[in-house]
Scaffold this motif. Structure first.
Motif, PDB file in Angstrom:
ATOM      1  N   GLN A  13      14.989  50.791   7.204  1.00  0.00           N
ATOM      2  CA  GLN A  13      14.999  49.858   8.319  1.00  0.00           C
ATOM      3  C   GLN A  13      14.024  48.712   8.066  1.00  0.00           C
ATOM      4  O   GLN A  13      13.049  48.857   7.321  1.00  0.00           O
ATOM      5  CB  GLN A  13      14.612  50.585   9.606  1.00  0.00           C
ATOM      6  N   ALA A  14      14.284  47.617   8.711  1.00  0.00           N
ATOM      7  CA  ALA A  14      13.391  46.464   8.607  1.00  0.00           C
ATOM      8  C   ALA A  14      11.976  46.872   9.002  1.00  0.00           C
ATOM      9  O   ALA A  14      11.773  47.617   9.966  1.00  0.00           O
ATOM     10  CB  ALA A  14      13.886  45.334   9.498  1.00  0.00           C
ATOM     11  N   GLY A  15      11.013  46.403   8.205  1.00  0.00           N
ATOM     12  CA  GLY A  15       9.621  46.765   8.434  1.00  0.00           C
ATOM     13  C   GLY A  15       9.180  47.969   7.629  1.00  0.00           C
ATOM     14  O   GLY A  15       7.982  48.265   7.549  1.00  0.00           O
ATOM     15  N   GLY A  16      10.133  48.669   7.047  1.00  0.00           N
ATOM     16  CA  GLY A  16       9.831  49.853   6.266  1.00  0.00           C
ATOM     17  C   GLY A  16       9.439  49.544   4.833  1.00  0.00           C
ATOM     18  O   GLY A  16       9.284  48.378   4.455  1.00  0.00           O
ATOM     19  N   SER A  17       9.285  50.609   4.055  1.00  0.00           N
ATOM     20  CA  SER A  17       8.832  50.477   2.671  1.00  0.00           C
ATOM     21  C   SER A  17       9.724  51.276   1.731  1.00  0.00           C
ATOM     22  O   SER A  17      10.328  52.269   2.127  1.00  0.00           O
ATOM     23  CB  SER A  17       7.394  50.996   2.532  1.00  0.00           C
ATOM     24  N   GLY A  66       2.721  38.956  -1.087  1.00  0.00           N
ATOM     25  CA  GLY A  66       2.019  39.537   0.051  1.00  0.00           C
ATOM     26  C   GLY A  66       2.697  40.774   0.610  1.00  0.00           C
ATOM     27  O   GLY A  66       2.096  41.528   1.390  1.00  0.00           O
ATOM     28  N   ARG A  67       3.956  40.998   0.224  1.00  0.00           N
ATOM     29  CA  ARG A  67       4.687  42.165   0.708  1.00  0.00           C
ATOM     30  C   ARG A  67       5.030  43.134  -0.422  1.00  0.00           C
ATOM     31  O   ARG A  67       5.097  44.338  -0.197  1.00  0.00           O
ATOM     32  CB  ARG A  67       5.990  41.727   1.390  1.00  0.00           C
ATOM     33  N   PHE A  68       5.264  42.607  -1.606  1.00  0.00           N
ATOM     34  CA  PHE A  68       5.626  43.427  -2.762  1.00  0.00           C
ATOM     35  C   PHE A  68       4.459  43.496  -3.741  1.00  0.00           C
ATOM     36  O   PHE A  68       3.719  42.526  -3.895  1.00  0.00           O
ATOM     37  CB  PHE A  68       6.832  42.842  -3.487  1.00  0.00           C
ATOM     38  N   THR A  69       4.336  44.618  -4.421  1.00  0.00           N
ATOM     39  CA  THR A  69       3.291  44.785  -5.425  1.00  0.00           C
ATOM     40  C   THR A  69       3.868  45.456  -6.663  1.00  0.00           C
ATOM     41  O   THR A  69       4.476  46.526  -6.572  1.00  0.00           O
ATOM     42  CB  THR A  69       2.143  45.660  -4.893  1.00  0.00           C
ATOM     43  N   ILE A  70       3.672  44.805  -7.805  1.00  0.00           N
ATOM     44  CA  ILE A  70       4.140  45.362  -9.065  1.00  0.00           C
ATOM     45  C   ILE A  70       2.965  46.017  -9.784  1.00  0.00           C
ATOM     46  O   ILE A  70       1.827  45.552  -9.701  1.00  0.00           O
ATOM     47  CB  ILE A  70       4.794  44.273  -9.949  1.00  0.00           C
ATOM     48  N   SER A  71       3.260  47.109 -10.474  1.00  0.00           N
ATOM     49  CA  SER A  71       2.232  47.781 -11.271  1.00  0.00           C
ATOM     50  C   SER A  71       2.899  48.382 -12.504  1.00  0.00           C
ATOM     51  O   SER A  71       4.118  48.542 -12.544  1.00  0.00           O
ATOM     52  CB  SER A  71       1.539  48.872 -10.457  1.00  0.00           C
ATOM     53  N   ASP A  84       6.846  46.565   0.744  1.00  0.00           N
ATOM     54  CA  ASP A  84       6.440  46.809   2.127  1.00  0.00           C
ATOM     55  C   ASP A  84       6.964  45.712   3.030  1.00  0.00           C
ATOM     56  O   ASP A  84       7.355  44.649   2.570  1.00  0.00           O
ATOM     57  CB  ASP A  84       4.911  46.897   2.213  1.00  0.00           C
ATOM     58  N   SER A  85       6.940  45.992   4.319  1.00  0.00           N
ATOM     59  CA  SER A  85       7.397  45.016   5.318  1.00  0.00           C
ATOM     60  C   SER A  85       8.756  44.445   4.938  1.00  0.00           C
ATOM     61  O   SER A  85       8.972  43.231   4.969  1.00  0.00           O
ATOM     62  CB  SER A  85       6.370  43.887   5.459  1.00  0.00           C
ATOM     63  N   LEU A  86       9.656  45.313   4.588  1.00  0.00           N
ATOM     64  CA  LEU A  86      10.967  44.881   4.125  1.00  0.00           C
ATOM     65  C   LEU A  86      11.753  44.168   5.219  1.00  0.00           C
ATOM     66  O   LEU A  86      11.640  44.508   6.399  1.00  0.00           O
ATOM     67  CB  LEU A  86      11.754  46.069   3.599  1.00  0.00           C
ATOM     68  N   LYS A  87      12.527  43.193   4.778  1.00  0.00           N
ATOM     69  CA  LYS A  87      13.347  42.387   5.681  1.00  0.00           C
ATOM     70  C   LYS A  87      14.815  42.530   5.281  1.00  0.00           C
ATOM     71  O   LYS A  87      15.122  42.811   4.118  1.00  0.00           O
ATOM     72  CB  LYS A  87      12.941  40.924   5.574  1.00  0.00           C
ATOM     73  N   THR A 125      18.963  48.408   0.474  1.00  0.00           N
ATOM     74  CA  THR A 125      19.590  47.898   1.689  1.00  0.00           C
ATOM     75  C   THR A 125      18.606  48.021   2.844  1.00  0.00           C
ATOM     76  O   THR A 125      18.085  49.102   3.105  1.00  0.00           O
ATOM     77  CB  THR A 125      20.872  48.671   2.024  1.00  0.00           C
ATOM     78  N   VAL A 126      18.346  46.900   3.498  1.00  0.00           N
ATOM     79  CA  VAL A 126      17.420  46.866   4.623  1.00  0.00           C
ATOM     80  C   VAL A 126      18.214  46.542   5.883  1.00  0.00           C
ATOM     81  O   VAL A 126      18.813  45.472   5.979  1.00  0.00           O
ATOM     82  CB  VAL A 126      16.308  45.833   4.407  1.00  0.00           C
TER      83      VAL A 126
END
Length: 128
Positions: A13-17, A66-71, A84-87, A125-126
């Motif tokens: 869902q939107a806002g999820g991770s 600011g929402r995604f982080t690669i490592s 994070d904070s998926l749209k 899918t968000v």
């Protein structure tokens, strides 16, 4: 031959991770750069983020900064993408990419041509 295999996609869902992972394998793989691209239905593939394997320099598309982080984990030849904070507009097939050729720039390239190998993609899918 180098193979890239993505995992971790799904429905959220939107806002999820979600967390995506990509494992690289191949007898001679020693990638200098790894990254993620995505392609939404009816749209061209676009750059999401990239990271150098030597010193961890990262770059992000403005839409995910600011929402995604690669490592990366060089010992395991893996790269991960924490989202994070998926749209809903993040909905797309996400592709892992790797560059085998040497790379020495301080700026992460955002063009597909800069990468040598590609995974088959994983669906994200968000829902709104």
């Amino acid at each position: 031959q180098v193979q890239l295999v993505e995992s971790g996609g799904g429905l959220v869902q939107a806002g999820g991770s979600l967390r995506l992972s990509c494992a690289a394998s191949g007898r001679t793989f020693s990638g200098s750069l790894m990254g993620w691209f995505r392609q939404a239905p009816g749209k061209e593939r676009e750059f999401v983020t990239g990271i150098t394997t030597s010193d961890g320099i990262t770059g992000y598309a403005a839409s995910v900064k600011g929402r995604f982080t690669i490592s990366r984990d060089n010992a395991k030849n893996t790269v991960s993408l924490q989202m994070d904070s998926l749209k809903p507009e993040d909905t797309a097939v996400y592709y892992c990419a790797a560059r085998q050729r040497p790379f020495s720039s301080a700026y992460i390239p955002f063009t597909s041509a800069a990468y040598d190998y590609w995974g088959r993609g994983t669906q994200v899918t968000v829902s709104s």
